[in-house]
Enzyme design. Structure first.
Site, PDB file in Angstrom:
ATOM      1  CD  GLU A 219      -3.077  -0.677   0.022  1.00 36.81           C
ATOM      2  OE1 GLU A 219      -2.653  -0.470  -1.136  1.00 36.81           O
ATOM      3  OE2 GLU A 219      -4.286  -0.661   0.311  1.00 36.81           O
TER       4      GLU A 219
ATOM      5  CB  THR B 201      -4.814   8.256  -3.714  1.00 42.82           C
ATOM      6  OG1 THR B 201      -5.368   7.222  -4.524  1.00 42.82           O
ATOM      7  CG2 THR B 201      -5.029   7.914  -2.262  1.00 42.82           C
TER       8      THR B 201
HETATM    9  P1  ADP Z   1      -7.126   1.317  -5.540  1.00 42.43           P
HETATM   10  O1  ADP Z   1      -7.941   1.924  -4.443  1.00 42.43           O
HETATM   11  O2  ADP Z   1      -8.001   0.896  -6.678  1.00 42.43           O
HETATM   12  O3  ADP Z   1      -6.206   0.255  -5.036  1.00 42.43           O
HETATM   13  P2  ADP Z   1      -4.834   3.017  -5.575  1.00 42.43           P
HETATM   14  O4  ADP Z   1      -4.707   4.371  -6.196  1.00 42.43           O
HETATM   15  O5  ADP Z   1      -4.707   2.878  -4.097  1.00 42.43           O
HETATM   16  O6  ADP Z   1      -6.200   2.429  -6.138  1.00 42.43           O
HETATM   17  O7  ADP Z   1      -3.716   2.028  -6.192  1.00 42.43           O
HETATM   18  C1  ADP Z   1      -3.481   1.934  -7.528  1.00 42.43           C
HETATM   19  C2  ADP Z   1      -2.048   2.447  -7.840  1.00 42.43           C
HETATM   20  O8  ADP Z   1      -1.084   1.444  -7.473  1.00 42.43           O
HETATM   21  C3  ADP Z   1      -1.903   2.672  -9.329  1.00 42.43           C
HETATM   22  O9  ADP Z   1      -1.108   3.842  -9.490  1.00 42.43           O
HETATM   23  C4  ADP Z   1      -1.118   1.451  -9.821  1.00 42.43           C
HETATM   24  O10 ADP Z   1      -0.311   1.743 -10.933  1.00 42.43           O
HETATM   25  C5  ADP Z   1      -0.263   1.100  -8.608  1.00 42.43           C
HETATM   26  N1  ADP Z   1       0.056  -0.357  -8.571  1.00 42.43           N
HETATM   27  C6  ADP Z   1       1.276  -0.919  -8.582  1.00 42.43           C
HETATM   28  N2  ADP Z   1       1.203  -2.265  -8.542  1.00 42.43           N
HETATM   29  C7  ADP Z   1      -0.096  -2.578  -8.523  1.00 42.43           C
HETATM   30  C8  ADP Z   1      -0.818  -3.804  -8.480  1.00 42.43           C
HETATM   31  N3  ADP Z   1      -0.203  -4.983  -8.489  1.00 42.43           N
HETATM   32  N4  ADP Z   1      -2.161  -3.728  -8.431  1.00 42.43           N
HETATM   33  C9  ADP Z   1      -2.791  -2.531  -8.442  1.00 42.43           C
HETATM   34  N5  ADP Z   1      -2.195  -1.354  -8.467  1.00 42.43           N
HETATM   35  C10 ADP Z   1      -0.832  -1.353  -8.529  1.00 42.43           C
END
Ligand code: ADP
Length: 310
Positions: free
Chosen positions: A131, A183
């Protein structure tokens, strides 16, 4: 332990910031979910294989699944390498815990492969490193429900104190309008100070929501699904938010709000027929403003991550 063995799991989407429970209450849903497969590898460290079209980073330290596994490997010194294959169904950045599903799914699958050396709090701790890659901060409000299932309360992150709450059957309608809410923006617009009178309302609602869930009191749950602190500020980033909320309530939903930091919106209902009516209202709000969107009608997932093949 056979080096050929592989484990396949489903890691569910999650709704964090459950209305009044900003940063502390979240729940897992049955749909959508990511599919992940893990096996031992002769290549040292973590190897990532993407089976979807999202083009997420292959460098383990930039991929949330990789970052979580690297944290786990630090405490599993006998393991040479792990290969994780990710088939992501939860769109990144949608606000329904796409990053948490990858981070939590990876470490839960690894723990099964290794013969369960780690506890659930250990796995949450490893997954929070993922995260941090996604949003810059370690938080557990998506990770915890993904790993524990059901509705979870994060009473504290440092030290970690996670409480699984009982909940009555609930249907969940989610709409994901296809806009981007960063975010970082959703965080930066929040006020750092709040009025005591608002804080009192908020903790009254959190206590009411927790009591309503435990006592299976749908009326109390509905009355407590009110957020006087975060929603009034953040909802301006989501077109159609007020209308979706009003029309969903008029259609019989108990209530709901922003999922995570948006742009998805979720609504809770007592029965499937109401949840489907709510879905129709969501469609009509976004069709009227020509905004592409996806919806899900699902239920609370009480199991969290599930093994589908081992
Ligand atoms: P969500 O609430 O949908 O998880 P976030 O903004 O917290 O959205 O997370 C998505 C971000 O994390 C994106 O920028 C994405 O490129 C990055 N990321 C890196 N690796 C992963 C992964 N394995 N799965 C999802 N998001 C990823």
């Amino acid at each position: 332990m056979s080096q050929q063995r592989s484990i396949t799991i489903h890691a569910p989407a999650t709704v964090a910031n459950m209305v009044c429970g900003f940063d502390v209450l979240g729940f897992a849903v049955n749909d959508p979910y990511d599919i992940m497969k893990i096996r031992f590898s002769d290549r040292p460290g973590v190897t990532i294989v993407n089976e979807d079209a999202y083009n997420l980073p292959l460098e383990p330290e930039k991929n949330v699944a990789g970052a979580a596994l690297l944290a786990l490997l630090e405490e599993a010194p006998d393991v040479k390498g792990l290969e994780i294959t990710i088939n992501k169904q939860i769109k990144p950045g949608s606000g329904v815990g796409s990053s948490a599903a990858s981070a939590a799914g990876a470490v839960v699958a690894a723990n099964i492969l290794l013969g369960h050396p780690f506890s659930k709090p250990d796995l949450v701790r490893f997954a929070m490193n993922g995260e941090k890659v996604a949003s810059g901060v370690k938080h557990a409000d998506n990770i915890a429900p993904c790993i524990y299932g059901g509705v979870t309360l994060i009473r504290s992150i440092f030290p970690l104190d996670i409480i699984q709450l009982n909940a009555p059957p609930l249907f969940v309608t989610i709409v994901h309008p296809q806009i981007e809410v960063r975010t970082a923006d959703a965080r930066s617009i929040l006020k750092q100070q709040i009025l005591l009178k608002d804080a009192i309302k908020q903790w009254g609602n959190i206590a009411g929501l927790v009591a309503g869930l435990q006592q299976q009191d749908y009326e109390l749950i509905g009355r407590s699904l009110e957020d006087v602190l975060i929603e009034p500020v953040r909802s301006i980033l989501i077109p159609g938010f007020d209308q979706v909320k009003k029309r969903s309530r008029d259609a019989g939903a108990l209530g709901g709000g922003i999922s995570g930091s948006g742009p998805s919106i979720f609504m809770l209902s007592r029965d499937e027929a109401t949840a489907k009516k709510v879905e129709q209202e969501m469609h009509s709000v976004y069709d009227a403003i020509n905004l592409e969107h996806h919806t899900y009608v699902t239920t609370i997932n009480s199991n969290g991550i599930t093994i589908t093949e081992q």
